[in-house]
Design a protein around this motif. Sequence first.
Motif, PDB file in Angstrom:
ATOM      1  N   GLY A   5       0.763  -1.281   0.012  1.00  0.00           N
ATOM      2  CA  GLY A   5       0.058  -0.132  -0.044  1.00  0.00           C
ATOM      3  C   GLY A   5       0.734   1.398   0.220  1.00  0.00           C
ATOM      4  O   GLY A   5       0.207   2.338  -0.064  1.00  0.00           O
ATOM      5  N   ILE A   6       2.053   1.180   0.199  1.00  0.00           N
ATOM      6  CA  ILE A   6       2.954   2.238   0.028  1.00  0.00           C
ATOM      7  C   ILE A   6       3.508   2.656  -1.213  1.00  0.00           C
ATOM      8  O   ILE A   6       4.466   1.929  -1.833  1.00  0.00           O
ATOM      9  N   PRO A   7       3.182   3.653  -1.896  1.00  0.00           N
ATOM     10  CA  PRO A   7       3.626   3.942  -3.264  1.00  0.00           C
ATOM     11  C   PRO A   7       5.372   4.168  -3.125  1.00  0.00           C
ATOM     12  O   PRO A   7       5.851   4.858  -2.385  1.00  0.00           O
ATOM     13  N   PHE A   8       5.854   3.455  -4.175  1.00  0.00           N
ATOM     14  CA  PHE A   8       7.388   3.786  -4.458  1.00  0.00           C
ATOM     15  C   PHE A   8       7.753   3.938  -5.787  1.00  0.00           C
ATOM     16  O   PHE A   8       7.116   3.459  -6.806  1.00  0.00           O
ATOM     17  N   LEU A   9       9.056   4.414  -6.222  1.00  0.00           N
ATOM     18  CA  LEU A   9       9.454   4.296  -7.385  1.00  0.00           C
ATOM     19  C   LEU A   9      10.775   4.139  -7.478  1.00  0.00           C
ATOM     20  O   LEU A   9      11.885   4.366  -6.602  1.00  0.00           O
ATOM     21  N   LEU A  10      11.567   3.878  -8.635  1.00  0.00           N
ATOM     22  CA  LEU A  10      12.947   3.650  -9.050  1.00  0.00           C
ATOM     23  C   LEU A  10      13.059   4.600 -10.193  1.00  0.00           C
ATOM     24  O   LEU A  10      12.734   4.531 -11.265  1.00  0.00           O
ATOM     25  N   ASP A  11      13.754   5.705  -9.920  1.00  0.00           N
ATOM     26  CA  ASP A  11      14.070   6.608 -11.023  1.00  0.00           C
ATOM     27  C   ASP A  11      14.764   6.228 -12.175  1.00  0.00           C
ATOM     28  O   ASP A  11      15.798   5.169 -12.081  1.00  0.00           O
ATOM     29  N   CYS A  12      14.997   6.775 -13.202  1.00  0.00           N
ATOM     30  CA  CYS A  12      15.744   6.631 -14.201  1.00  0.00           C
ATOM     31  C   CYS A  12      16.534   7.880 -14.636  1.00  0.00           C
ATOM     32  O   CYS A  12      16.081   8.743 -15.930  1.00  0.00           O
ATOM     33  N   PRO A  13      17.549   8.247 -14.128  1.00  0.00           N
ATOM     34  CA  PRO A  13      18.193   9.525 -14.536  1.00  0.00           C
ATOM     35  C   PRO A  13      18.777   9.756 -15.882  1.00  0.00           C
ATOM     36  O   PRO A  13      19.409   8.584 -16.362  1.00  0.00           O
ATOM     37  N   ILE A  14      18.707  10.793 -16.566  1.00  0.00           N
ATOM     38  CA  ILE A  14      19.156  10.804 -17.704  1.00  0.00           C
ATOM     39  C   ILE A  14      20.088  12.295 -18.136  1.00  0.00           C
ATOM     40  O   ILE A  14      20.065  13.072 -17.015  1.00  0.00           O
ATOM     41  N   ASP A  15      20.889  12.341 -19.082  1.00  0.00           N
ATOM     42  CA  ASP A  15      21.524  13.484 -19.435  1.00  0.00           C
ATOM     43  C   ASP A  15      20.654  14.894 -19.797  1.00  0.00           C
ATOM     44  O   ASP A  15      21.209  15.440 -20.808  1.00  0.00           O
ATOM     45  N   ARG A  16      19.711  15.140 -19.373  1.00  0.00           N
ATOM     46  CA  ARG A  16      19.096  16.247 -19.634  1.00  0.00           C
ATOM     47  C   ARG A  16      18.717  17.067 -18.133  1.00  0.00           C
ATOM     48  O   ARG A  16      18.497  16.159 -17.018  1.00  0.00           O
ATOM     49  N   PHE A  17      19.000  18.165 -18.136  1.00  0.00           N
ATOM     50  CA  PHE A  17      18.874  18.909 -16.776  1.00  0.00           C
ATOM     51  C   PHE A  17      18.093  20.248 -16.717  1.00  0.00           C
ATOM     52  O   PHE A  17      17.769  20.904 -17.697  1.00  0.00           O
ATOM     53  N   SER A  18      17.749  20.423 -15.349  1.00  0.00           N
ATOM     54  CA  SER A  18      17.591  21.682 -14.960  1.00  0.00           C
ATOM     55  C   SER A  18      18.550  22.358 -14.229  1.00  0.00           C
ATOM     56  O   SER A  18      19.272  21.865 -13.385  1.00  0.00           O
ATOM     57  N   GLU A  19      19.157  23.677 -14.824  1.00  0.00           N
ATOM     58  CA  GLU A  19      20.056  24.213 -14.451  1.00  0.00           C
ATOM     59  C   GLU A  19      19.770  25.705 -13.831  1.00  0.00           C
ATOM     60  O   GLU A  19      19.103  26.334 -14.838  1.00  0.00           O
ATOM     61  N   ALA A  20      20.126  26.015 -12.500  1.00  0.00           N
ATOM     62  CA  ALA A  20      19.697  27.054 -11.945  1.00  0.00           C
ATOM     63  C   ALA A  20      20.920  27.989 -11.640  1.00  0.00           C
ATOM     64  O   ALA A  20      21.861  27.538 -11.035  1.00  0.00           O
ATOM     65  N   LYS A  21      20.737  29.391 -11.969  1.00  0.00           N
ATOM     66  CA  LYS A  21      21.655  30.124 -11.154  1.00  0.00           C
ATOM     67  C   LYS A  21      20.765  31.269 -10.375  1.00  0.00           C
ATOM     68  O   LYS A  21      19.868  31.895 -10.675  1.00  0.00           O
ATOM     69  N   VAL A  22      21.355  31.330  -8.988  1.00  0.00           N
ATOM     70  CA  VAL A  22      20.704  32.134  -8.025  1.00  0.00           C
ATOM     71  C   VAL A  22      21.270  33.078  -7.341  1.00  0.00           C
ATOM     72  O   VAL A  22      22.374  32.773  -6.761  1.00  0.00           O
ATOM     73  N   ALA A  23      20.988  34.220  -7.488  1.00  0.00           N
ATOM     74  CA  ALA A  23      21.978  35.569  -6.981  1.00  0.00           C
ATOM     75  C   ALA A  23      21.106  36.022  -5.780  1.00  0.00           C
ATOM     76  O   ALA A  23      19.972  36.626  -5.844  1.00  0.00           O
ATOM     77  N   LEU A  24      21.646  35.860  -4.635  1.00  0.00           N
ATOM     78  CA  LEU A  24      21.091  36.319  -3.322  1.00  0.00           C
ATOM     79  C   LEU A  24      21.459  37.502  -2.865  1.00  0.00           C
ATOM     80  O   LEU A  24      22.551  37.915  -3.002  1.00  0.00           O
TER      81      LEU A  24
END
Length: 305
Positions: free
Chosen positions: A24-43
């Motif tokens: 009854g507990i949902p789970f997953l096994l991820d499948c990482p790939i060479d596509r990205f979110s890339e963030a630049k944060v200036a604080l």
Amino acid sequence: MDFAIGLARCPGTCGEWVQGARKGIPFLLDCPIDRFSEAKVALNMQATGWDLPLGKLKALQVLELLKEDLGLPALSGKVEFLQQLPEGKGMASSTADITAVVAAALIALGEAPVPDRLAHFALRIEPSDSVMFPGITEIEHVHRHNHRVLGPAVPALFLALDWGGAIDTKVFNARPGLAEHYRFNEAEITRAYTLAREGIEQTDLEKLAVAGTISARCNLDINMKSQFEPFLSWVLQKGGLGVVTAHSGTLLAGVFPIDYFPSFELRKNLRLEVNQQFTPAYLDIFNSHSGGIVVPKKEKTENTG
């Protein structure tokens, strides 16, 4: 420190190798790939308010959570996305955005972007993939949030298609009938999970692809992909090993050995054939990725396939 800049990149996924429920507990096994979110944060430590791209509400949420957790009276800044993932296809775009932003902010503050901490932030916002962890990671992504790194990613090439539309992660995980769907398919998902674990431990892509195919077929009960069987047959005829799908998205991908299409010409011809036979709205070729946060050396790169 009044001003600081951080930069971080988080991989997306080609769906999930396995997704279902255990007792009854949902789970997953991820499948990482060479596509990205890339963030630049200036604080800016002396002001309030955030400058973010339009529609990035979850990135705003995680920054406010960070500010609250650190007990900072003032924290503001500007967020830029140097790379982004397609949204609504099941490529972990929301998780990758949230993770890249909070990791970049932590780096700017001089703190380490520890995967457990990043996952804690992401899971407070929505059910999340586990791409902030290195390797292939099992995660209870809805309720308990327990996770286990199963091993390094297995080298693979993915031919990914999408026929349009979008699925919201929160809506999918709240839909009526999902728990019943998981109960009905639990035996098959257990079989897929066992094969996936063996595939990861033995670096056996064929076992992992068979596991992905079993889980993807179970998913059709609640997230129908009408081209599933014709595409699977085509992939196997071409020497592929199976398929992997976005269980709460629209993506479906053939799984091939990493060096299966070594030349640009072969990939070009393959794209032409796939476009003619399956008329997808979206088509790309990915490589597997090792998973985990990356701190880039260059400020700007591109998602290309």
